[in-house]
Design a protein around this motif. Structure first.
Motif, PDB file in Angstrom:
ATOM      1  N   UNK A  87       0.564  -1.483  -0.107  1.00 29.36           N
ATOM      2  CA  UNK A  87       0.093   0.175  -0.121  1.00 29.36           C
ATOM      3  C   UNK A  87       1.089   1.393   0.200  1.00 29.36           C
ATOM      4  N   UNK A  88       2.356   0.899   1.342  1.00 30.39           N
ATOM      5  CA  UNK A  88       2.891   2.228   1.167  1.00 30.39           C
ATOM      6  C   UNK A  88       3.236   3.196  -0.679  1.00 30.39           C
ATOM      7  N   UNK A  89       3.783   1.047  -0.389  1.00 33.37           N
ATOM      8  CA  UNK A  89       4.875   1.714  -1.812  1.00 33.37           C
ATOM      9  C   UNK A  89       4.272   1.783  -2.907  1.00 33.37           C
ATOM     10  N   UNK A  90       3.196   1.589  -3.537  1.00 33.65           N
ATOM     11  CA  UNK A  90       2.309   1.720  -4.655  1.00 33.65           C
ATOM     12  C   UNK A  90       1.991   3.334  -4.355  1.00 33.65           C
ATOM     13  N   UNK A  91       1.535   3.657  -2.779  1.00 37.94           N
ATOM     14  CA  UNK A  91       1.482   5.611  -3.110  1.00 37.94           C
ATOM     15  C   UNK A  91       1.914   6.063  -3.624  1.00 37.94           C
ATOM     16  N   UNK A  92       2.876   5.976  -2.754  1.00 40.98           N
ATOM     17  CA  UNK A  92       4.515   6.435  -2.885  1.00 40.98           C
ATOM     18  C   UNK A  92       4.590   6.463  -4.556  1.00 40.98           C
ATOM     19  N   UNK A  93       5.459   5.739  -5.149  1.00 44.02           N
ATOM     20  CA  UNK A  93       5.716   5.477  -6.311  1.00 44.02           C
ATOM     21  C   UNK A  93       4.546   6.181  -7.489  1.00 44.02           C
ATOM     22  N   UNK A  94       3.028   5.555  -7.270  1.00 47.93           N
ATOM     23  CA  UNK A  94       2.270   6.777  -7.991  1.00 47.93           C
ATOM     24  C   UNK A  94       2.649   8.166  -7.581  1.00 47.93           C
ATOM     25  N   UNK A  95       2.895   8.652  -7.066  1.00 47.79           N
ATOM     26  CA  UNK A  95       2.707  10.015  -6.875  1.00 47.79           C
ATOM     27  C   UNK A  95       4.334  10.672  -7.641  1.00 47.79           C
ATOM     28  N   UNK A  96       4.915   9.975  -8.012  1.00 43.35           N
ATOM     29  CA  UNK A  96       6.573   9.999  -9.246  1.00 43.35           C
ATOM     30  C   UNK A  96       6.218   9.725 -10.342  1.00 43.35           C
ATOM     31  N   UNK A  97       4.728   8.929 -10.716  1.00 41.84           N
ATOM     32  CA  UNK A  97       4.439   8.224 -11.811  1.00 41.84           C
ATOM     33  C   UNK A  97       5.279   6.862 -12.476  1.00 41.84           C
ATOM     34  N   UNK A  98       6.201   6.511 -10.753  1.00 41.35           N
ATOM     35  CA  UNK A  98       6.216   4.799 -11.251  1.00 41.35           C
ATOM     36  C   UNK A  98       6.375   3.828 -10.103  1.00 41.35           C
ATOM     37  N   UNK A  99       4.896   3.960 -10.549  1.00 42.96           N
ATOM     38  CA  UNK A  99       3.954   2.982  -9.561  1.00 42.96           C
ATOM     39  C   UNK A  99       4.236   0.948 -10.231  1.00 42.96           C
ATOM     40  N   UNK A 100       4.853   1.108 -10.879  1.00 35.96           N
ATOM     41  CA  UNK A 100       5.227  -0.115 -11.939  1.00 35.96           C
ATOM     42  C   UNK A 100       6.398  -0.725 -10.425  1.00 35.96           C
ATOM     43  N   UNK A 101       7.149  -0.092 -10.191  1.00 33.92           N
ATOM     44  CA  UNK A 101       7.754  -0.129  -9.560  1.00 33.92           C
ATOM     45  C   UNK A 101       7.514  -1.301  -7.480  1.00 33.92           C
ATOM     46  N   UNK A 102       6.113  -1.006  -7.302  1.00 34.81           N
ATOM     47  CA  UNK A 102       5.742  -1.910  -6.473  1.00 34.81           C
ATOM     48  C   UNK A 102       6.281  -3.264  -5.952  1.00 34.81           C
ATOM     49  N   UNK A 103       6.469  -4.128  -7.114  1.00 33.04           N
ATOM     50  CA  UNK A 103       6.862  -5.025  -7.042  1.00 33.04           C
ATOM     51  C   UNK A 103       8.903  -4.669  -5.797  1.00 33.04           C
ATOM     52  N   UNK A 104       9.602  -3.708  -6.402  1.00 28.63           N
ATOM     53  CA  UNK A 104      10.956  -3.770  -5.943  1.00 28.63           C
ATOM     54  C   UNK A 104      10.683  -3.591  -4.521  1.00 28.63           C
ATOM     55  N   UNK A 105       9.376  -2.885  -4.212  1.00 35.91           N
ATOM     56  CA  UNK A 105       9.247  -2.254  -3.139  1.00 35.91           C
ATOM     57  C   UNK A 105       9.282  -3.447  -1.773  1.00 35.91           C
ATOM     58  N   UNK A 106       8.197  -4.348  -2.540  1.00 34.72           N
ATOM     59  CA  UNK A 106       8.164  -5.719  -1.472  1.00 34.72           C
ATOM     60  C   UNK A 106       9.171  -6.769  -1.642  1.00 34.72           C
ATOM     61  N   UNK A 107      10.130  -6.556  -3.191  1.00 38.28           N
ATOM     62  CA  UNK A 107      10.818  -7.241  -2.896  1.00 38.28           C
ATOM     63  C   UNK A 107      12.192  -6.896  -2.029  1.00 38.28           C
ATOM     64  N   UNK A 108      12.608  -5.823  -1.662  1.00 40.27           N
ATOM     65  CA  UNK A 108      13.248  -4.793  -0.686  1.00 40.27           C
ATOM     66  C   UNK A 108      13.022  -4.852   0.726  1.00 40.27           C
ATOM     67  N   UNK A 109      11.642  -4.065   1.232  1.00 35.00           N
ATOM     68  CA  UNK A 109      11.488  -3.975   1.912  1.00 35.00           C
ATOM     69  C   UNK A 109      11.169  -5.286   2.891  1.00 35.00           C
TER      70      UNK A 109
END
Length: 282
Positions: A87-109
């Motif tokens: 949820x947090x990763x998608x919200x933060x990445x969507x603010x800068x137009x890179x919500x596709x990187x949500x998978x990166x947030x899961x793999x990293x954090x």
């Protein structure tokens, strides 16, 4: 003279408290050394007790067994943290137009922070607190003294067995924790936010390094050792009757949570450094 006289008792009291603090640290260090040194005796003399503790810690007893034991508690906690990372990763990445990187947030954090810390909290609140309460009850009922009179090495039989059992149990528990966090983050991103599964899987697999998983498991094992050492010490040295046992459990949980958090920070810096060990490239 009338102003300076009261300062000497206060100074003496502070020095005495400082000396008592260092004495307690030395006593704890001595107990930890004896517990680690007695691990060999567990596999030689107390294998039956070790197997009993492994079953008890994994499946739980009493009311804890009704809900499925520690496994269900760890899975539920990591599901929530995995969903929060999504949820947090998608919200933060969507603010800068890179919500596709949500998978990166899961793999990293999830691998480096969320899953280890959540698993440590679950271990301290279930297995660790239970070990402190058990040993504390045995101490106030003079059962530990009875074991020593019978010629049984109490530290090896009570503390070292629980240390080894906790380390063994944490391996499947942490597997459940990591998988639960991954599944929760993926389902939340795909089903709730509507992101394509192919996009999510691409960035997730790109930034999920196998070596990070290995380091994450080693970090979980290190925290399990620290948590079990802290909880067995406070239970073994509990005093003051039933109220003293409750106080020992509270102090043990507080100490183990602070220690595991500090250990996570220090080991993460030692393993990954300041850069995090990855680079973005377009």
């Amino acid at each position: 003279m009338t102003i300076a006289a009261p300062r000497l008792p206060r100074l003496t009291h502070r020095v005495r408290k400082w000396a008592d603090g260092w004495t307690r640290i030395g006593t704890q260090a001595q107990f930890y050394a004896k517990t680690l040194r007695s691990v060999v005796d567990v596999f030689i003399h107390y294998k039956t007790e070790l197997l009993r503790l492994i079953a008890q810690m994994g499946l739980g007893t009493g009311a804890l067994a009704v809900v499925g034991g520690t496994v269900v508690i760890v899975a539920f906690l990591t599901i929530t943290t995995g969903a929060l990372a999504s949820v947090i990763g998608y919200a933060e990445f969507s603010d800068v137009g890179v919500e596709a990187l949500t998978g990166f947030a899961s793999a990293y954090f999830n691998v480096r922070l969320a899953a280890p810390l959540t698993a440590s909290i679950a271990l301290a609140a279930t297995i660790g607190a239970g070990a402190t309460a058990q040993l504390g009850a045995m101490r106030i009922n003079e059962e530990i003294d009875a074991l020593e009179v019978m010629g049984i090495r109490s530290i090896a039989y009570l503390a070292s067995t629980r240390l080894v059992a906790g380390v063994i149990v944490v391996v499947p528990l942490y597997c459940v924790a990591v998988l639960s966090a991954f599944v929760a983050a993926r389902l939340c991103t795909i089903l709730i936010y509507g992101q394509s599964s192919g996009v999510y899987d691409h960035y997730f697999n790109t930034f999920l390094y196998p070596m990070s998983l290995i380091w994450s498991f080693l970090l979980a094992l290190s925290m399990a050792v620290v948590i079990m050492l802290v909880h067995t010490y406070y239970g073994y040295t509990a005093t003051g009757g039933p109220a003293g046992v409750g106080e020992a459990v509270g102090r043990a949980v507080r100490t183990s949570l602070v220690t595991s958090g500090l250990l996570t920070v220090l080991l993460s810096l030692a393993i990954y450094g300041q850069s995090g060990g990855f680079n973005f490239s377009g």
